[in-house]
Design a protein around this motif. Sequence first.
Motif, PDB file in Angstrom:
ATOM      1  N   THR A  65     -25.330   1.277  37.233  1.00  0.00           N
ATOM      2  CA  THR A  65     -24.806   1.191  38.596  1.00  0.00           C
ATOM      3  C   THR A  65     -25.218  -0.125  39.226  1.00  0.00           C
ATOM      4  O   THR A  65     -26.244  -0.710  38.861  1.00  0.00           O
ATOM      5  CB  THR A  65     -25.338   2.347  39.476  1.00  0.00           C
ATOM      6  OG1 THR A  65     -26.757   2.266  39.513  1.00  0.00           O
ATOM      7  CG2 THR A  65     -24.896   3.694  38.953  1.00  0.00           C
ATOM      8  N   ALA A  66     -24.419  -0.559  40.169  1.00  0.00           N
ATOM      9  CA  ALA A  66     -24.758  -1.760  40.924  1.00  0.00           C
ATOM     10  C   ALA A  66     -25.877  -1.409  41.910  1.00  0.00           C
ATOM     11  O   ALA A  66     -26.052  -0.244  42.268  1.00  0.00           O
ATOM     12  CB  ALA A  66     -23.527  -2.254  41.669  1.00  0.00           C
ATOM     13  N   PRO A  67     -26.626  -2.403  42.350  1.00  0.00           N
ATOM     14  CA  PRO A  67     -27.662  -2.131  43.351  1.00  0.00           C
ATOM     15  C   PRO A  67     -27.034  -1.511  44.608  1.00  0.00           C
ATOM     16  O   PRO A  67     -25.911  -1.844  44.979  1.00  0.00           O
ATOM     17  CB  PRO A  67     -28.252  -3.505  43.658  1.00  0.00           C
ATOM     18  CG  PRO A  67     -27.858  -4.367  42.519  1.00  0.00           C
ATOM     19  CD  PRO A  67     -26.603  -3.807  41.948  1.00  0.00           C
ATOM     20  N   ILE A  68     -27.767  -0.637  45.256  1.00  0.00           N
ATOM     21  CA  ILE A  68     -27.229   0.084  46.404  1.00  0.00           C
ATOM     22  C   ILE A  68     -26.880  -0.872  47.544  1.00  0.00           C
ATOM     23  O   ILE A  68     -25.889  -0.661  48.244  1.00  0.00           O
ATOM     24  CB  ILE A  68     -28.197   1.213  46.860  1.00  0.00           C
ATOM     25  CG1 ILE A  68     -27.496   2.173  47.832  1.00  0.00           C
ATOM     26  CG2 ILE A  68     -29.437   0.654  47.474  1.00  0.00           C
ATOM     27  CD1 ILE A  68     -26.453   3.022  47.199  1.00  0.00           C
ATOM     28  N   LEU A  69     -27.657  -1.940  47.732  1.00  0.00           N
ATOM     29  CA  LEU A  69     -27.336  -2.905  48.783  1.00  0.00           C
ATOM     30  C   LEU A  69     -25.995  -3.577  48.503  1.00  0.00           C
ATOM     31  O   LEU A  69     -25.195  -3.792  49.410  1.00  0.00           O
ATOM     32  CB  LEU A  69     -28.441  -3.954  48.916  1.00  0.00           C
ATOM     33  CG  LEU A  69     -28.189  -5.040  49.973  1.00  0.00           C
ATOM     34  CD1 LEU A  69     -28.073  -4.422  51.359  1.00  0.00           C
ATOM     35  CD2 LEU A  69     -29.282  -6.088  49.935  1.00  0.00           C
ATOM     36  N   GLY A  70     -25.737  -3.880  47.244  1.00  0.00           N
ATOM     37  CA  GLY A  70     -24.441  -4.458  46.873  1.00  0.00           C
ATOM     38  C   GLY A  70     -23.298  -3.494  47.155  1.00  0.00           C
ATOM     39  O   GLY A  70     -22.229  -3.900  47.604  1.00  0.00           O
TER      40      GLY A  70
END
Length: 175
Positions: free
Chosen positions: A131-136
């Motif tokens: 998964t992509a970072p949550i901020l992204g």
Amino acid sequence: MALRTIWTYRLLFVVISFVLLFFALLPFSTGEGRLPAPDLMMCLVFAWILRRPDYVPLWLLVPLLLLDDALLMRPLGVWTLVVMLASEYLRRRVDHTQAQTFWSEMVLVSGLIAGTFLANHVVLLLLLAETAPILGQVLHATATIVFYPLTVLFSQLVGVRRLAPGELDSLGTRA
């Protein structure tokens, strides 16, 4: 005449989708730390479904979303399923007899966009996929919400508008 108009707008939707996909595939910036681009395909789907759901039938939407998944190298079918469920939720909420303000539409669509990104992230976590970072993801969802009004304006310019009360849609039902 009405059938020709519907198919013209369906073809236009496919062409716009391919143009959006083409630009999404272009390497505009290869460096780290850049802001994520909005998901203009999702904006287009939501804007058109809220205005004229008969222009974007499910059988047309799913192959385009699957093609997006495949070419943008996302886990095949996860994003398609999430956006399809969100679009069907919007399709069921379309009520041509009641005027909806743009701001109430923005609140609904903003919540739905945030929910789709969250649902996608949770499903990918459950599948143990990368998964992509949550901020992204938050920035991606925010950019998509910011670009939604521009997509609505573009849709109005190409002639996709809500039916007026009393107008008939392509299925012959009164708006």
